[in-house]
Design an enzyme around this catalytic site. Structure first.
Site, PDB file in Angstrom:
ATOM      1  N   GLN A   1       0.845  -1.196   0.000  1.00  0.00           N
ATOM      2  CA  GLN A   1       0.000   0.000   0.000  1.00  0.00           C
ATOM      3  C   GLN A   1       0.877   1.242   0.000  1.00  0.00           C
ATOM      4  OE1 GLN A   1      -1.667   0.807   3.768  1.00  0.00           O
ATOM      5  NE2 GLN A   1      -3.401   1.969   3.032  1.00  0.00           N
TER       6      GLN A   1
ATOM      7  N   GLU B   1      -9.296  -1.667   5.947  1.00  0.00           N
ATOM      8  CA  GLU B   1      -8.081  -1.833   6.759  1.00  0.00           C
ATOM      9  C   GLU B   1      -8.441  -1.839   8.244  1.00  0.00           C
ATOM     10  OE1 GLU B   1      -5.184   1.226   5.990  1.00  0.00           O
ATOM     11  OE2 GLU B   1      -3.606   0.152   7.060  1.00  0.00           O
TER      12      GLU B   1
ATOM     13  N   GLU C   1      -5.031   8.922  17.890  1.00  0.00           N
ATOM     14  CA  GLU C   1      -5.642  10.270  17.933  1.00  0.00           C
ATOM     15  C   GLU C   1      -6.615  10.438  16.763  1.00  0.00           C
ATOM     16  OE1 GLU C   1      -2.339   9.724  18.074  1.00  0.00           O
ATOM     17  OE2 GLU C   1      -1.964  10.183  20.179  1.00  0.00           O
TER      18      GLU C   1
ATOM     19  N   SER D   1       1.057   6.556   2.480  1.00  0.00           N
ATOM     20  CA  SER D   1       1.819   7.538   3.264  1.00  0.00           C
ATOM     21  C   SER D   1       3.005   8.087   2.484  1.00  0.00           C
ATOM     22  CB  SER D   1       2.353   6.905   4.543  1.00  0.00           C
ATOM     23  OG  SER D   1       1.308   6.351   5.273  1.00  0.00           O
TER      24      SER D   1
ATOM     25  N   SER E   1       4.652  -1.256   3.974  1.00  0.00           N
ATOM     26  CA  SER E   1       4.879  -2.634   4.430  1.00  0.00           C
ATOM     27  C   SER E   1       4.869  -3.573   3.234  1.00  0.00           C
ATOM     28  CB  SER E   1       3.778  -3.056   5.396  1.00  0.00           C
ATOM     29  OG  SER E   1       3.644  -2.127   6.437  1.00  0.00           O
TER      30      SER E   1
HETATM   31  C1  FAD Z   1       4.261  -0.623  11.353  1.00  0.00           C
HETATM   32  C2  FAD Z   1       3.708   0.378  10.363  1.00  0.00           C
HETATM   33  C3  FAD Z   1       3.323  -0.068   9.098  1.00  0.00           C
HETATM   34  C4  FAD Z   1       2.825   0.858   8.171  1.00  0.00           C
HETATM   35  N1  FAD Z   1       2.492   0.398   6.925  1.00  0.00           N
HETATM   36  C5  FAD Z   1       2.074   1.290   5.989  1.00  0.00           C
HETATM   37  C6  FAD Z   1       1.807   0.854   4.649  1.00  0.00           C
HETATM   38  O1  FAD Z   1       1.937  -0.323   4.324  1.00  0.00           O
HETATM   39  N2  FAD Z   1       1.433   1.762   3.732  1.00  0.00           N
HETATM   40  C7  FAD Z   1       1.270   3.081   4.056  1.00  0.00           C
HETATM   41  O2  FAD Z   1       0.875   3.858   3.178  1.00  0.00           O
HETATM   42  N3  FAD Z   1       1.518   3.544   5.312  1.00  0.00           N
HETATM   43  C8  FAD Z   1       1.918   2.675   6.274  1.00  0.00           C
HETATM   44  N4  FAD Z   1       2.204   3.120   7.548  1.00  0.00           N
HETATM   45  C9  FAD Z   1       2.140   4.553   7.820  1.00  0.00           C
HETATM   46  C10 FAD Z   1       1.002   4.969   8.731  1.00  0.00           C
HETATM   47  O3  FAD Z   1      -0.232   4.848   8.071  1.00  0.00           O
HETATM   48  C11 FAD Z   1       1.318   6.414   9.166  1.00  0.00           C
HETATM   49  O4  FAD Z   1       2.489   6.372   9.956  1.00  0.00           O
HETATM   50  C12 FAD Z   1       0.172   7.011   9.972  1.00  0.00           C
HETATM   51  O5  FAD Z   1      -0.916   7.281   9.133  1.00  0.00           O
HETATM   52  C13 FAD Z   1       0.600   8.298  10.712  1.00  0.00           C
HETATM   53  O6  FAD Z   1       1.125   9.220   9.834  1.00  0.00           O
HETATM   54  P1  FAD Z   1       2.524   9.959  10.133  1.00  0.00           P
HETATM   55  O7  FAD Z   1       3.521   8.895  10.469  1.00  0.00           O
HETATM   56  O8  FAD Z   1       2.796  10.865   8.966  1.00  0.00           O
HETATM   57  O9  FAD Z   1       2.265  10.815  11.434  1.00  0.00           O
HETATM   58  P2  FAD Z   1       1.630  12.277  11.517  1.00  0.00           P
HETATM   59  O10 FAD Z   1       0.388  12.319  10.696  1.00  0.00           O
HETATM   60  O11 FAD Z   1       2.697  13.270  11.228  1.00  0.00           O
HETATM   61  O12 FAD Z   1       1.217  12.347  13.022  1.00  0.00           O
HETATM   62  C14 FAD Z   1       2.150  12.645  14.082  1.00  0.00           C
HETATM   63  C15 FAD Z   1       1.341  12.709  15.389  1.00  0.00           C
HETATM   64  O13 FAD Z   1       0.378  13.783  15.337  1.00  0.00           O
HETATM   65  C16 FAD Z   1      -0.932  13.289  15.587  1.00  0.00           C
HETATM   66  N5  FAD Z   1      -1.922  13.985  14.752  1.00  0.00           N
HETATM   67  C17 FAD Z   1      -1.811  14.259  13.418  1.00  0.00           C
HETATM   68  N6  FAD Z   1      -2.933  14.880  12.984  1.00  0.00           N
HETATM   69  C18 FAD Z   1      -3.768  14.991  14.064  1.00  0.00           C
HETATM   70  C19 FAD Z   1      -5.090  15.528  14.244  1.00  0.00           C
HETATM   71  N7  FAD Z   1      -5.779  16.076  13.251  1.00  0.00           N
HETATM   72  N8  FAD Z   1      -5.636  15.456  15.491  1.00  0.00           N
HETATM   73  C20 FAD Z   1      -4.948  14.897  16.534  1.00  0.00           C
HETATM   74  N9  FAD Z   1      -3.691  14.377  16.416  1.00  0.00           N
HETATM   75  C21 FAD Z   1      -3.117  14.424  15.198  1.00  0.00           C
HETATM   76  C22 FAD Z   1      -0.868  11.816  15.210  1.00  0.00           C
HETATM   77  O14 FAD Z   1      -1.860  11.053  15.840  1.00  0.00           O
HETATM   78  C23 FAD Z   1       0.540  11.445  15.666  1.00  0.00           C
HETATM   79  O15 FAD Z   1       0.568  11.144  17.029  1.00  0.00           O
HETATM   80  C24 FAD Z   1       2.696   2.224   8.508  1.00  0.00           C
HETATM   81  C25 FAD Z   1       3.086   2.664   9.794  1.00  0.00           C
HETATM   82  C26 FAD Z   1       3.583   1.751  10.696  1.00  0.00           C
HETATM   83  C27 FAD Z   1       4.009   2.249  12.058  1.00  0.00           C
END
Ligand code: FAD
Length: 388
Positions: free
Chosen positions: A127, A245, A371, A130, A162
């Site tokens: 997928q 998902e 969150e 991100s 992933s």
């Molecule tokens: C083990 C693992 C596997 C993954 N696999 C995939 C995959 O296969 N494909 C893929 O596309 N992605 C994947 N991801 C990515 C995952 O979907 C993102 O990490 C997730 O959506 C969070 O985005 P970010 O890391 O950019 O954090 P950010 O969006 O930058 O968030 C940082 C912090 O701010 C908080 N925050 C952000 N916006 C708000 C809001 N509006 N209100 C309150 N709090 C907020 C968040 O909750 C978080 O604590 C994976 C992540 C992990 C850890």
């Protein structure tokens, strides 16, 4: 809801139990737990077994290798496989997200090309949603797709993908309309990961596994026939993926959490902690949490059977499961005392709890952070005002 199996369901459960007993070694359910990820080729062989026996894609259309059964059968399958800790189907993303999205929005050709391969384990999906700077705020996707004749030319970068290192295809969310804002002008593509211009760089997780990746896309050519849904209508298609998902996987994860709970009890007994009233209290609390989660999942299953699509209620299960999983694995590691600092051979169950605890950290981030899920529950389930 009646929680007892109907005669047909009971027959299915008993056939599945017999099949699992015949396919797995006799002591499989009692062995020491496996640490880390399964061997990829062994998981592929197991998936082929599942497919040949008719246990992959129980709810999928029969013309594409599924069984066309109701989600209850999938629930029984998940409970029974978790009960003895049977290996998983290899196609986590294909089975749980790409497949259901193609079934809902794909063309007949896309269904023909991909669905059977996902079920049999021949086609692995990843997928690509991100990006650096676009995780929770998925509508800020910047990877571009520009149309040139019968192809889209894709440029950009994805992250945390992933299985991208083993994937044959990627469900990729792209911005196809230059200058468009937020969820407008996005297009959902099926990208062949073996195409020229796709570069996958593994990232190491806290567990030590290189299980997710950065994906760089440079002038990658994707046929227009690989667009899922409408050009520019990718947001709606991506929402289908996300609902699956969080929703469909909720049941699977809860079933596995039950198995983990039994291991926690066994660990408390083996370490002598089971006689400590404070530990017993915490284990009992967890048990109550897990039962709540189980019945919430049955409610989601009932809703799914009525509507055919998972609703935002799936976010409740994902949120509650990921946090309960963290509490459970942390408690288990705590019960090991100073031995919980050891890892690998010589450690309790070869460091099983240490691995589980570290892996659980990602659970409250992947598939929507806690969150974000709380916001969804507040706005879309409870109807509270928007947070921003
Ligand atoms: C083990 C693992 C596997 C993954 N696999 C995939 C995959 O296969 N494909 C893929 O596309 N992605 C994947 N991801 C990515 C995952 O979907 C993102 O990490 C997730 O959506 C969070 O985005 P970010 O890391 O950019 O954090 P950010 O969006 O930058 O968030 C940082 C912090 O701010 C908080 N925050 C952000 N916006 C708000 C809001 N509006 N209100 C309150 N709090 C907020 C968040 O909750 C978080 O604590 C994976 C992540 C992990 C850890």
């Amino acid at each position: 809801m009646d929680f007892r199996d109907s005669p047909d369901e009971a027959e299915f459960r008993s056939e599945l139990r017999s099949w699992l007993a015949a396919e797995l070694p006799p002591d499989w359910g009692e062995r020491e737990p496996h640490v880390g990820r399964w061997d990829f080729e062994a998981a592929r062989r197991w998936t082929r077994n599942l497919f040949d026996a008719g246990y992959a894609g129980l709810t999928w259309p029969t013309e594409y290798g599924g069984r066309g059964l109701s989600p209850t059968y999938q629930g029984i399958y998940l409970e029974e496989t978790a009960r003895i800790d049977a290996p998983d189907h290899i196609g986590v993303i294909g089975l749980g997200m790409a497949g259901p999205t193609i079934i809902a929005h794909g063309t007949p050709e896309q269904k023909e090309t991909h669905l059977r391969g996902i079920l049999s384990g021949e086609t692995i999906f990843c997928q690509g949603f991100s990006e650096p700077g676009s995780g929770s705020d998925l509508a800020s996707v910047r990877t571009r797709s520009e149309r040139e004749g019968d192809e889209f030319v894709v440029n950009g970068q994805k992250v945390w993908s992933s299985y991208a290192h083993v994937a044959d295809y990627c469900i990729l969310l792209t911005r196809s309309e230059a200058g468009s804002q937020k969820h407008r002008g996005l297009t959902y593509l099926l990208v062949d990961m073996h195409s020229e211009g796709v570069e996958v760089r593994p990232l190491r997780q806290i567990t030590g596994d290189p299980e997710f990746n950065e994906v760089f896309l440079t002038d990658v050519r994707v046929p227009v026939s690989n667009v899922v849904g409408e050009v520019g209508g990718g947001w709606g298609v991506a929402m289908t993926t996300l609902l699956h998902e969080r929703g469909t996987l909720g049941f699977a994860l809860t079933a596995r959490l039950d198995a983990l709970f039994r291991r926690l009890v066994s660990t408390a007994q083996k370490t002598g902690a089971a006689s400590d009233p404070l530990v017993r209290d915490r284990i009992a609390d967890l048990y109550v949490d897990l039962q709540g989660l189980r019945f919430t999942n049955y409610r989601s299953l009932t809703a799914l059977m009525k509507t055919g699509v998972p609703g935002p209620e799936g976010s409740v299960a994902k949120l509650h499961w990921s946090e309960a999983n963290q509490r459970l694995t942390s408690l288990a590691r705590e019960l090991l005392g100073a031995d919980g600092q050891l890892d690998g051979e010589g450690a309790f169950w070869n460091g099983y709890w240490q691995y589980q605890q570290l892996r659980s950290r990602g659970n409250t981030i992947e598939a929507g952070t806690s969150e974000i899920l709380r916001n969804i529950v507040a706005e879309r389930v409870l109807g509270l005002p928007r947070s921003r």
